[in-house]
Design a protein around this motif. Structure first.
Motif, PDB file in Angstrom:
ATOM      1  N   LYS A 185      12.572 -13.797  15.192  1.00 30.03           N
ATOM      2  CA  LYS A 185      11.468 -14.706  15.509  1.00 30.03           C
ATOM      3  C   LYS A 185      10.146 -14.137  15.020  1.00 30.03           C
ATOM      4  CE  LYS A 185      13.126 -16.889  19.741  1.00 30.03           C
ATOM      5  NZ  LYS A 185      12.997 -16.805  21.187  1.00 30.03           N
ATOM      6  N   VAL A 186       9.955 -12.839  15.225  1.00 30.74           N
ATOM      7  CA  VAL A 186       8.711 -12.193  14.814  1.00 30.74           C
ATOM      8  C   VAL A 186       8.604 -12.193  13.292  1.00 30.74           C
ATOM      9  CG1 VAL A 186       7.576  -9.924  14.666  1.00 30.74           C
ATOM     10  CG2 VAL A 186       8.379 -10.772  16.874  1.00 30.74           C
ATOM     11  N   GLN A 187       9.704 -11.844  12.624  1.00 33.17           N
ATOM     12  CA  GLN A 187       9.674 -11.743  11.162  1.00 33.17           C
ATOM     13  C   GLN A 187       9.496 -13.103  10.483  1.00 33.17           C
ATOM     14  OE1 GLN A 187      13.235  -9.476  11.124  1.00 33.17           O
ATOM     15  NE2 GLN A 187      12.224  -7.526  10.684  1.00 33.17           N
ATOM     16  N   LYS A 188       9.999 -14.152  11.146  1.00 33.22           N
ATOM     17  CA  LYS A 188       9.897 -15.502  10.574  1.00 33.22           C
ATOM     18  C   LYS A 188       8.480 -16.069  10.677  1.00 33.22           C
ATOM     19  CE  LYS A 188      12.959 -18.185  12.399  1.00 33.22           C
ATOM     20  NZ  LYS A 188      14.186 -18.785  12.886  1.00 33.22           N
ATOM     21  N   SER A 189       7.744 -15.590  11.669  1.00 31.88           N
ATOM     22  CA  SER A 189       6.405 -16.135  11.890  1.00 31.88           C
ATOM     23  C   SER A 189       5.456 -15.700  10.774  1.00 31.88           C
ATOM     24  CB  SER A 189       5.865 -15.656  13.231  1.00 31.88           C
ATOM     25  OG  SER A 189       4.474 -15.827  13.254  1.00 31.88           O
ATOM     26  N   GLY A 190       4.714 -16.646  10.239  1.00 31.57           N
ATOM     27  CA  GLY A 190       3.747 -16.312   9.200  1.00 31.57           C
ATOM     28  C   GLY A 190       2.516 -15.607   9.739  1.00 31.57           C
ATOM     29  N   LEU A 191       2.392 -15.546  11.070  1.00 31.79           N
ATOM     30  CA  LEU A 191       1.183 -14.981  11.689  1.00 31.79           C
ATOM     31  C   LEU A 191       1.254 -13.481  11.917  1.00 31.79           C
ATOM     32  CD1 LEU A 191       0.054 -17.462  14.502  1.00 31.79           C
ATOM     33  CD2 LEU A 191      -1.141 -16.893  12.398  1.00 31.79           C
ATOM     34  N   VAL A 192       2.463 -12.924  11.765  1.00 31.55           N
ATOM     35  CA  VAL A 192       2.628 -11.512  12.114  1.00 31.55           C
ATOM     36  C   VAL A 192       2.750 -10.647  10.858  1.00 31.55           C
ATOM     37  CG1 VAL A 192       3.991  -9.830  13.424  1.00 31.55           C
ATOM     38  CG2 VAL A 192       3.833 -12.188  14.229  1.00 31.55           C
ATOM     39  N   THR A 193       1.932  -9.603  10.785  1.00 30.98           N
ATOM     40  CA  THR A 193       2.091  -8.596   9.731  1.00 30.98           C
ATOM     41  C   THR A 193       2.773  -7.383  10.358  1.00 30.98           C
ATOM     42  OG1 THR A 193       0.005  -9.310   8.764  1.00 30.98           O
ATOM     43  CG2 THR A 193       0.873  -7.188   8.010  1.00 30.98           C
ATOM     44  N   VAL A 194       3.995  -7.109   9.918  1.00 31.25           N
ATOM     45  CA  VAL A 194       4.703  -5.938  10.452  1.00 31.25           C
ATOM     46  C   VAL A 194       4.348  -4.731   9.598  1.00 31.25           C
ATOM     47  CG1 VAL A 194       6.948  -4.935  11.016  1.00 31.25           C
ATOM     48  CG2 VAL A 194       6.590  -7.395  11.280  1.00 31.25           C
ATOM     49  N   MET A 195       3.846  -3.686  10.250  1.00 34.86           N
ATOM     50  CA  MET A 195       3.494  -2.455   9.534  1.00 34.86           C
ATOM     51  C   MET A 195       4.416  -1.347  10.033  1.00 34.86           C
ATOM     52  SD  MET A 195      -0.637  -2.977   9.841  1.00 34.86           S
ATOM     53  CE  MET A 195      -1.140  -1.667   8.725  1.00 34.86           C
ATOM     54  N   ASN A 196       5.488  -1.091   9.286  1.00 36.01           N
ATOM     55  CA  ASN A 196       6.425  -0.038   9.683  1.00 36.01           C
ATOM     56  C   ASN A 196       5.926   1.326   9.220  1.00 36.01           C
ATOM     57  OD1 ASN A 196       8.404  -1.603  11.036  1.00 36.01           O
ATOM     58  ND2 ASN A 196       9.133  -2.350   9.054  1.00 36.01           N
ATOM     59  N   SER A 197       6.536   2.375   9.761  1.00 33.17           N
ATOM     60  CA  SER A 197       6.164   3.768   9.420  1.00 33.17           C
ATOM     61  C   SER A 197       4.653   3.975   9.484  1.00 33.17           C
ATOM     62  CB  SER A 197       6.663   4.148   8.025  1.00 33.17           C
ATOM     63  OG  SER A 197       8.044   3.940   7.937  1.00 33.17           O
ATOM     64  N   SER A 198       4.028   3.370  10.483  1.00 36.57           N
ATOM     65  CA  SER A 198       2.576   3.508  10.588  1.00 36.57           C
ATOM     66  C   SER A 198       2.199   3.871  12.015  1.00 36.57           C
ATOM     67  CB  SER A 198       1.900   2.195  10.171  1.00 36.57           C
ATOM     68  OG  SER A 198       2.314   1.162  11.028  1.00 36.57           O
ATOM     69  N   PHE A 199       1.086   4.571  12.166  1.00 32.56           N
ATOM     70  CA  PHE A 199       0.654   4.927  13.524  1.00 32.56           C
ATOM     71  C   PHE A 199      -0.856   4.830  13.659  1.00 32.56           C
ATOM     72  CE2 PHE A 199       0.927   8.807  11.061  1.00 32.56           C
ATOM     73  CZ  PHE A 199      -0.210   9.524  11.410  1.00 32.56           C
ATOM     74  N   VAL A 200      -1.293   4.686  14.912  1.00 30.84           N
ATOM     75  CA  VAL A 200      -2.713   4.482  15.210  1.00 30.84           C
ATOM     76  C   VAL A 200      -3.423   5.826  15.227  1.00 30.84           C
ATOM     77  CG1 VAL A 200      -4.318   3.601  16.953  1.00 30.84           C
ATOM     78  CG2 VAL A 200      -2.101   2.485  16.616  1.00 30.84           C
ATOM     79  N   VAL A 214      -5.342   2.669  11.353  1.00 30.43           N
ATOM     80  CA  VAL A 214      -3.908   2.923  11.279  1.00 30.43           C
ATOM     81  C   VAL A 214      -3.623   3.773  10.050  1.00 30.43           C
ATOM     82  CG1 VAL A 214      -1.657   1.780  11.023  1.00 30.43           C
ATOM     83  CG2 VAL A 214      -3.456   0.684  12.359  1.00 30.43           C
ATOM     84  N   LYS A 215      -2.715   4.724  10.190  1.00 28.45           N
ATOM     85  CA  LYS A 215      -2.325   5.543   9.041  1.00 28.45           C
ATOM     86  C   LYS A 215      -0.932   5.112   8.594  1.00 28.45           C
ATOM     87  CE  LYS A 215      -3.208  10.209   7.473  1.00 28.45           C
ATOM     88  NZ  LYS A 215      -3.733  11.502   7.898  1.00 28.45           N
ATOM     89  N   MET A 216      -0.836   4.809   7.321  1.00 29.94           N
ATOM     90  CA  MET A 216       0.427   4.326   6.766  1.00 29.94           C
ATOM     91  C   MET A 216       0.608   4.991   5.410  1.00 29.94           C
ATOM     92  SD  MET A 216       1.285   0.337   6.356  1.00 29.94           S
ATOM     93  CE  MET A 216       2.908  -0.308   6.093  1.00 29.94           C
ATOM     94  N   ALA A 217       1.738   5.654   5.202  1.00 29.65           N
ATOM     95  CA  ALA A 217       2.034   6.372   3.949  1.00 29.65           C
ATOM     96  C   ALA A 217       0.863   7.264   3.526  1.00 29.65           C
ATOM     97  CB  ALA A 217       2.390   5.376   2.840  1.00 29.65           C
ATOM     98  N   GLY A 218       0.325   7.990   4.505  1.00 32.49           N
ATOM     99  CA  GLY A 218      -0.738   8.951   4.205  1.00 32.49           C
ATOM    100  C   GLY A 218      -2.125   8.344   4.026  1.00 32.49           C
ATOM    101  N   LYS A 219      -2.202   7.006   4.054  1.00 31.98           N
ATOM    102  CA  LYS A 219      -3.501   6.360   3.841  1.00 31.98           C
ATOM    103  C   LYS A 219      -3.987   5.688   5.119  1.00 31.98           C
ATOM    104  CE  LYS A 219      -3.316   3.554   0.355  1.00 31.98           C
ATOM    105  NZ  LYS A 219      -3.212   2.896  -0.952  1.00 31.98           N
ATOM    106  N   GLU A 220      -5.277   5.849   5.402  1.00 28.09           N
ATOM    107  CA  GLU A 220      -5.834   5.200   6.588  1.00 28.09           C
ATOM    108  C   GLU A 220      -6.383   3.826   6.233  1.00 28.09           C
ATOM    109  OE1 GLU A 220      -8.596   7.637   8.779  1.00 28.09           O
ATOM    110  OE2 GLU A 220      -6.925   8.345  10.001  1.00 28.09           O
ATOM    111  N   GLU A 221      -6.158   2.904   7.177  1.00 32.06           N
ATOM    112  CA  GLU A 221      -6.640   1.551   6.971  1.00 32.06           C
ATOM    113  C   GLU A 221      -7.243   1.062   8.284  1.00 32.06           C
ATOM    114  OE1 GLU A 221      -4.877  -2.832   5.700  1.00 32.06           O
ATOM    115  OE2 GLU A 221      -3.557  -1.096   5.640  1.00 32.06           O
ATOM    116  N   THR A 222      -8.422   0.437   8.211  1.00 34.43           N
ATOM    117  CA  THR A 222      -9.045  -0.089   9.423  1.00 34.43           C
ATOM    118  C   THR A 222      -8.875  -1.606   9.467  1.00 34.43           C
ATOM    119  OG1 THR A 222     -10.588   1.742   9.495  1.00 34.43           O
ATOM    120  CG2 THR A 222     -11.192  -0.207  10.745  1.00 34.43           C
ATOM    121  N   LEU A 223      -8.331  -2.070  10.593  1.00 31.27           N
ATOM    122  CA  LEU A 223      -8.072  -3.497  10.765  1.00 31.27           C
ATOM    123  C   LEU A 223      -9.051  -4.046  11.791  1.00 31.27           C
ATOM    124  CD1 LEU A 223      -4.224  -3.079  11.363  1.00 31.27           C
ATOM    125  CD2 LEU A 223      -5.287  -3.687   9.187  1.00 31.27           C
ATOM    126  N   ALA A 224      -9.652  -5.191  11.471  1.00 32.88           N
ATOM    127  CA  ALA A 224     -10.566  -5.820  12.419  1.00 32.88           C
ATOM    128  C   ALA A 224      -9.750  -6.594  13.456  1.00 32.88           C
ATOM    129  CB  ALA A 224     -11.513  -6.759  11.672  1.00 32.88           C
TER     130      ALA A 224
END
Lengths: 301, 78
Positions: A185-200, A214-224
Motif C-alpha cells: 500500500k505504501v509503495q503503490k501510493s504516489g505520495l510516499v518517497t521511500v528512502m532506504n539505507s538512510s538515517f536522520v 537525512v544521510k543517504m549513501a554518505g550524502k546529507e540531504e535536507t528535506l522541508a
C-alpha cells in the motif's frame, strides 16, 4: 513500614499482578507513571480473549476498573528511579519518595526509542511526535517524514498519506520490513518517497519543525517537512533496576517463575526477556509474577 | 462556580479519550474541539499552547498539555 510487595508499573502486567496480589490478601503498593501503559496508546485490539474487538483505551479502562474493585494502594504519576537491597529489604526510590518491601515486581514496560539527534528534544510535540495515532490529524496538507521501516512506521505512513501533502519514509535498513500488505500500500501510493539505507542526522526549525536532515549513501540531504513521526521501536524501562541480569536489548531476564537473579525481585511483561510482546501475554506474566511473589513470601516467613 | 473548560483533541488519540473520560467522571462539562476536522481551531490550539501535541485542555485560560491528571485536578480545584 515494610510492604510485602511493591508492583512497579500499571500496564497489563502490573494491573493483573495487583488483582492477584489483592486476592491473595498481600499487603502491597503499586507505583506507576500512568495507567494502562502501552495498551492506553493502542488503537484497535482484536486478540485479547473475550473481546472480539475493543480499543486500547477501553481495554485500559476495563483493567483499571477491575483493579479498583479491590482496595489498591496506588501511587500514580510516580516514577521509580532506583531499586536497592539493603539488609534483606528492598528499597524502591521514586521521584516523590521511598518505599520498602520484601518483594518487588518490576512491570515498567517499554517506551518509544528516541533518535538521539540534535533538535529531537527541542522539537518534541512541536512537530516531532512519537504517537502518530494521536497527532497525525494535525498535519493535513503538510509535508512530513516518518522515521522507521517496520509495521508501526508503515502504519503511520498509511495514516498520513490520507491527509499529508507528501510523506518521506526514512528507513535505516536496505529494504522495508513489516507486513507485505502494508508495504505494498505504501509503495503503490504516489505520495510516499521511500528512502532506504538512510538515517536522520538532525532536526531543525524555528518555533516548530521546519526541516529534517537525512544521510543517504554518505550524502546529507535536507528535506522541508513540518511533521516528524518517530517509529523506530521500543526500549525497556529497565535502567533504574541495577544489578539484575538483562539481555543485550536491556530486557530483564526472568525464569519460568518470573524470578530475576536477585531473590525477592520479580519482573513481568514487556520489560522482561519473555518472547512475544502482547497484551494478553503481559497480563498472564503479571499473574505468574504475583503468584511467584506470594510463594516466595510464604517460604521466607 | 463552574470553570470554562475546552478540550482540543483528535478522535484517534487514546490520551484524549482518557482525558475526556476523566472530566466526565468528575462531572465537568467541557467544549470538545476535534482539531482534525476544525483547521482554524487547530491553529488556535498550536498558537496558544506553543506546541502540536494533543490533548490540550484549556481550563479558564490555563493550558494543560497532555493527559496530566494532577495538573487538571489542580486547575479545576478538585
Amino acid at each position: 513500614m515494610t510492604y510485602d510487595l511493591i508492583i512497579i508499573g500499571a500496564g497489563p502486567a502490573g494491573i493483573t499482578a495487583s488483582v492477584y496480589a489483592a486476592r491473595k490478601r498481600i499487603n502491597f503498593l503499586v507505583v506507576s507513571m500512568d495507567i494502562g501503559g502501552q495498551t492506553a496508546w493502542s488503537g484497535d485490539v482484536e486478540n485479547y480473549t473475550g473481546y472480539q474487538f475493543i480499543t486500547g483505551p477501553d481495554l485500559s479502562a476495563k483493567f483499571e476498573e477491575h483493579m479498583r474493585t479491590y482496595k489498591v494502594n496506588l501511587k500514580e504519576g510516580e516514577k521509580a528511579t532506583k531499586i536497592e537491597v539493603r539488609e534483606g529489604v528492598i528499597h524502591v526510590r521514586t521521584d516523590k519518595g521511598e518505599y520498602a518491601a520484601k518483594t518487588v515486581i518490576v512491570a515498567s514496560g517499554k517506551k518509544s526509542r528516541e533518535l538521539g539527534v540534535p533538535g529531537e528534544r527541542e522539537y518534541k510535540n512541536k512537530g516531532l511526535t512519537y504517537c502518530a495515532t494521536c497527532d497525525a490529524p494535525l498535519f493535513s496538507g503538510k509535508a512530513v517524514a516518518v522515521i522507521g521501516g517496520g509495521n508501526s512506521a508503515l502504519d503511520a505512513a498509511l495514516q498520513l498519506l490520507k491527509i499529508a501533502s507528501h510523506v518521506y519514509l526514512i528507513n535505516i535498513t536496505p529494504s522495508l520490513g513489516g507486513d507485505a500488505i502494508m508495504r505494498e500500500k505504501v509503495q503503490k501510493s504516489g505520495l510516499v518517497t521511500v528512502m532506504n539505507s538512510s538515517f536522520v542526522t538532525s532536526v531543525a526549525g524555528d518555533k516548530m519543525v521546519k526541516a529534517i536532515t537525512v544521510k543517504m549513501a554518505g550524502k546529507e540531504e535536507t528535506l522541508a517537512v513540518e511533521g516528524i513521526f518517530v517509529e523506530i521501536g521500543l526500549i525497556p524501562n529497565s535502567g533504574f533496576v541495577k544489578g539484575v541480569d538483562k539481555n543485550a536489548a536491556g530486557e530483564i531476564k526472568v525464569d519460568a517463575y518470573n524470578r530475576t537473579n536477585i531473590p525477592g525481585i520479580f519482573a513481568a511483561g514487556d520489560v522482561t526477556d519473555v518472547p512475544e510482546k502482547q497484551i494478553i501475554i503481559a497480563a498472564g506474566e503479571g499473574a505468574k509474577a504475583a503468584l511467584g511473589a506470594f510463594r516466595y513470601l510464604n517460604q521466607s516467613r | 462556580m463552574n470553570k470554562k473548560v475546552t478540550v482540543y483533541s483528535t478522535p484517534t488519540c487514546p490520551f484524549c479519550i482518557r482525558a475526556k473520560q476523566f472530566l466526565k467522571d468528575n462531572n465537568i462539562t467541557f467544549e470538545d474541539i476535534d482539531v482534525s476536522a476544525d483547521h482554524a481551531r487547530a491553529q488556535e490550539m498550536i498558537k496558544r499552547s506553543g506546541q502540536m501535541g494533543v490533548p490540550v485542555i484549556d481550563i479558564e485560560g490555563k493550558m494543560i498539555v497532555g493527559f496530566d491528571k494532577e495538573g487538571i485536578k489542580e486547575a479545576l480545584g478538585i
